[in-house]
Scaffold this motif. Sequence first.
Motif, PDB file in Angstrom:
ATOM      1  N   CYS A 109       0.864  -1.193   0.000  1.00 30.05           N
ATOM      2  CA  CYS A 109       0.000   0.000   0.000  1.00 30.05           C
ATOM      3  C   CYS A 109       0.888   1.226   0.000  1.00 30.05           C
ATOM      4  O   CYS A 109       1.881   1.287   0.722  1.00 30.05           O
ATOM      5  N   ASN A 110       0.513   2.214  -0.822  1.00 31.18           N
ATOM      6  CA  ASN A 110       1.344   3.413  -0.942  1.00 31.18           C
ATOM      7  C   ASN A 110       0.942   4.546  -0.029  1.00 31.18           C
ATOM      8  O   ASN A 110       1.543   5.611  -0.085  1.00 31.18           O
ATOM      9  N   MET A 111      -0.084   4.351   0.791  1.00 33.21           N
ATOM     10  CA  MET A 111      -0.598   5.490   1.536  1.00 33.21           C
ATOM     11  C   MET A 111       0.296   5.839   2.723  1.00 33.21           C
ATOM     12  O   MET A 111       0.253   6.955   3.221  1.00 33.21           O
ATOM     13  N   GLY A 112       1.076   4.873   3.162  1.00 35.34           N
ATOM     14  CA  GLY A 112       2.103   5.174   4.152  1.00 35.34           C
ATOM     15  C   GLY A 112       1.601   5.620   5.514  1.00 35.34           C
ATOM     16  O   GLY A 112       2.248   6.461   6.163  1.00 35.34           O
ATOM     17  N   CYS A 113       0.474   5.103   5.987  1.00 34.18           N
ATOM     18  CA  CYS A 113       0.035   5.437   7.343  1.00 34.18           C
ATOM     19  C   CYS A 113       1.086   4.888   8.308  1.00 34.18           C
ATOM     20  O   CYS A 113       1.497   3.738   8.190  1.00 34.18           O
ATOM     21  N   SER A 211     -11.320   6.161   7.371  1.00 31.56           N
ATOM     22  CA  SER A 211     -10.280   6.087   8.391  1.00 31.56           C
ATOM     23  C   SER A 211      -9.854   7.504   8.755  1.00 31.56           C
ATOM     24  O   SER A 211      -8.961   8.067   8.142  1.00 31.56           O
ATOM     25  N   LEU A 212     -10.492   8.057   9.759  1.00 35.80           N
ATOM     26  CA  LEU A 212     -10.196   9.453  10.123  1.00 35.80           C
ATOM     27  C   LEU A 212      -9.034   9.503  11.111  1.00 35.80           C
ATOM     28  O   LEU A 212      -8.026  10.154  10.868  1.00 35.80           O
ATOM     29  N   HIS A 213      -9.198   8.827  12.218  1.00 30.64           N
ATOM     30  CA  HIS A 213      -8.119   8.611  13.192  1.00 30.64           C
ATOM     31  C   HIS A 213      -7.558   9.837  13.902  1.00 30.64           C
ATOM     32  O   HIS A 213      -6.607   9.707  14.681  1.00 30.64           O
ATOM     33  N   ALA A 214      -8.063  11.024  13.594  1.00 29.97           N
ATOM     34  CA  ALA A 214      -7.547  12.202  14.293  1.00 29.97           C
ATOM     35  C   ALA A 214      -8.594  13.303  14.264  1.00 29.97           C
ATOM     36  O   ALA A 214      -9.374  13.382  13.319  1.00 29.97           O
ATOM     37  N   ARG A 220      -3.381  14.441  12.397  1.00 29.57           N
ATOM     38  CA  ARG A 220      -3.552  13.537  11.244  1.00 29.57           C
ATOM     39  C   ARG A 220      -2.341  13.583  10.308  1.00 29.57           C
ATOM     40  O   ARG A 220      -1.907  12.564   9.777  1.00 29.57           O
ATOM     41  N   ASN A 221      -1.758  14.781  10.155  1.00 28.75           N
ATOM     42  CA  ASN A 221      -0.542  14.891   9.317  1.00 28.75           C
ATOM     43  C   ASN A 221       0.592  14.032   9.855  1.00 28.75           C
ATOM     44  O   ASN A 221       1.389  13.504   9.095  1.00 28.75           O
ATOM     45  N   ILE A 223       0.333  11.178  11.399  1.00 19.62           N
ATOM     46  CA  ILE A 223       0.151   9.720  11.303  1.00 19.62           C
ATOM     47  C   ILE A 223      -0.311   9.234   9.932  1.00 19.62           C
ATOM     48  O   ILE A 223      -0.155   8.072   9.609  1.00 19.62           O
ATOM     49  N   MET A 224      -0.883  10.140   9.126  1.00 24.29           N
ATOM     50  CA  MET A 224      -1.379   9.709   7.811  1.00 24.29           C
ATOM     51  C   MET A 224      -0.920  10.677   6.725  1.00 24.29           C
ATOM     52  O   MET A 224      -1.363  11.819   6.672  1.00 24.29           O
ATOM     53  N   LYS A 225      -0.049  10.178   5.860  1.00 19.49           N
ATOM     54  CA  LYS A 225       0.499  11.027   4.788  1.00 19.49           C
ATOM     55  C   LYS A 225      -0.584  11.602   3.881  1.00 19.49           C
ATOM     56  O   LYS A 225      -0.450  12.704   3.364  1.00 19.49           O
ATOM     57  N   VAL A 226      -1.662  10.829   3.713  1.00 21.73           N
ATOM     58  CA  VAL A 226      -2.721  11.249   2.791  1.00 21.73           C
ATOM     59  C   VAL A 226      -3.328  12.595   3.198  1.00 21.73           C
ATOM     60  O   VAL A 226      -3.827  13.348   2.368  1.00 21.73           O
ATOM     61  N   ASN A 227      -3.205  12.918   4.492  1.00 20.76           N
ATOM     62  CA  ASN A 227      -3.800  14.168   4.972  1.00 20.76           C
ATOM     63  C   ASN A 227      -3.106  15.404   4.390  1.00 20.76           C
ATOM     64  O   ASN A 227      -3.676  16.482   4.351  1.00 20.76           O
ATOM     65  N   GLU A 228      -1.865  15.225   3.925  1.00 23.28           N
ATOM     66  CA  GLU A 228      -1.172  16.362   3.303  1.00 23.28           C
ATOM     67  C   GLU A 228      -1.782  16.676   1.943  1.00 23.28           C
ATOM     68  O   GLU A 228      -1.617  17.757   1.402  1.00 23.28           O
ATOM     69  N   VAL A 229      -2.458  15.711   1.374  1.00 21.41           N
ATOM     70  CA  VAL A 229      -3.096  15.921   0.060  1.00 21.41           C
ATOM     71  C   VAL A 229      -4.566  16.305   0.234  1.00 21.41           C
ATOM     72  O   VAL A 229      -5.047  17.257  -0.371  1.00 21.41           O
ATOM     73  N   TYR A 230      -5.290  15.559   1.050  1.00 18.70           N
ATOM     74  CA  TYR A 230      -6.703  15.865   1.324  1.00 18.70           C
ATOM     75  C   TYR A 230      -6.867  16.014   2.824  1.00 18.70           C
ATOM     76  O   TYR A 230      -6.794  15.030   3.556  1.00 18.70           O
ATOM     77  N   ASN A 231      -7.028  17.254   3.268  1.00 21.68           N
ATOM     78  CA  ASN A 231      -7.083  17.457   4.719  1.00 21.68           C
ATOM     79  C   ASN A 231      -8.464  17.134   5.292  1.00 21.68           C
ATOM     80  O   ASN A 231      -9.386  16.783   4.564  1.00 21.68           O
ATOM     81  N   ILE A 232      -8.562  17.274   6.609  1.00 22.39           N
ATOM     82  CA  ILE A 232      -9.800  16.837   7.278  1.00 22.39           C
ATOM     83  C   ILE A 232     -11.021  17.599   6.777  1.00 22.39           C
ATOM     84  O   ILE A 232     -12.074  17.009   6.546  1.00 22.39           O
TER      85      ILE A 232
END
Length: 340
Positions: A109-113, A211-214, A220-221, A223-232
């Motif tokens: 998986c590339n999402m890198g959580c 998967s929100l988690h924060a 969230r930034n 723990i989850m790289k995806v948040n840098e692209v699509y924020n909460i």
Amino acid sequence: MNNIYGSTREELENYFLTNDEKKFKALQVFEWLYQKKEKNIDHFTNLKKELREKMKLNFSFSMPKIIRIEKDTLTRKYLFELEDKNYIESVIMFHDYGISICVSSQVGCNMGCRFCESGRLKKVRNLETYEIVSQLLLIEDDLKMRISSVVIMGIGEPLDNYENIIKFIKIINDAKGLAIGIRHITLSTSGLVPKIYDLMQEELGINLAISLHAPNDEIRNQIMKVNEVYNISQLLDSVRDYIAHTNRRVTIEYVMLKGINDNKTCAIELAEKLKGMNIYVNLIPYNETNHLEFKKSDVKTISEFCKTLKELSINVTIRKEFGSKISAACGQLRSKEVGL
Ligand code: SAH
Ligand code: SF4
């Protein structure tokens, strides 16, 4: 060559029509494959020999192989070897209401959580539709029992393998396919916002879990790289639109990480963000992995977090723990075959 287990009924209908055959042959093929579970096309007796020979040239009937099964009381973990010698895992759980399966959607998986074991191996490739369907078929064969619900929460980010996941859902939901009720199919995503909009347009009726988690971008930034692209705020806007369009309640997943996202301020901030939405929060006790910097929250902390959310009128449940003894729990699956 297309694999037969990766073809929707509609695709098979088109195949037969373009080959001057009647469309209902697709229905017969589905019955053989998914209801009678016949693996040998020569036994598809209501199809003429000539047509069967042609289909053999046009379709592959191959499947991955189960190479290891680990058992716990209420859980089993299956390791599959794919034809190109990549590996994936699926997990089944026995509940009082039936058997559920957690399927993988990608190799790696590339999402890198940061907390997740499945993401340790970067994405090697998407799974083909037939490789996702096969996880159900092969496990049903092994158990000699029917699987009644499906969660797409194994290795991989399903919305990063969009087309194949949609086809997978159509095949398993088909009344002549595996006939898994649409309300018994759940897709979990780390939050690929544009794809959430695409999914909304499909109007499938599946359950969506996020998967929100924060409770805020700062956490969230981390723990989850995806948040840098699509924020909460972008993510929750898409969820609000999804709910408005589909009229379906969405699950918000929140993994409880000790000292990171589990204090009372986090709970209050989370409740504030989710206020008024048709959602429920599923608190997930963290399953410890080789990511040693993350620890599971204490049971007491989890129940206090839950209580705070309830007091603030948020629907919330705590996920029952399954399978951690055999590393079969959320976030513990991997694509690297270990210790064989
Ligand atoms: N990629 C998708 C689906 C697979 S992960 C997603 O992220 O939603 C399924 C769920 O397990 C996600 O909510 C994920 O954040 C969570 N998870 C990952 N690692 C975990 C761990 N070690 N313990 C508990 N849950 C974990
Ligand atoms: Fe990928 Fe989901 Fe693990 Fe994140 S939690 S790395 S999206 S499998």
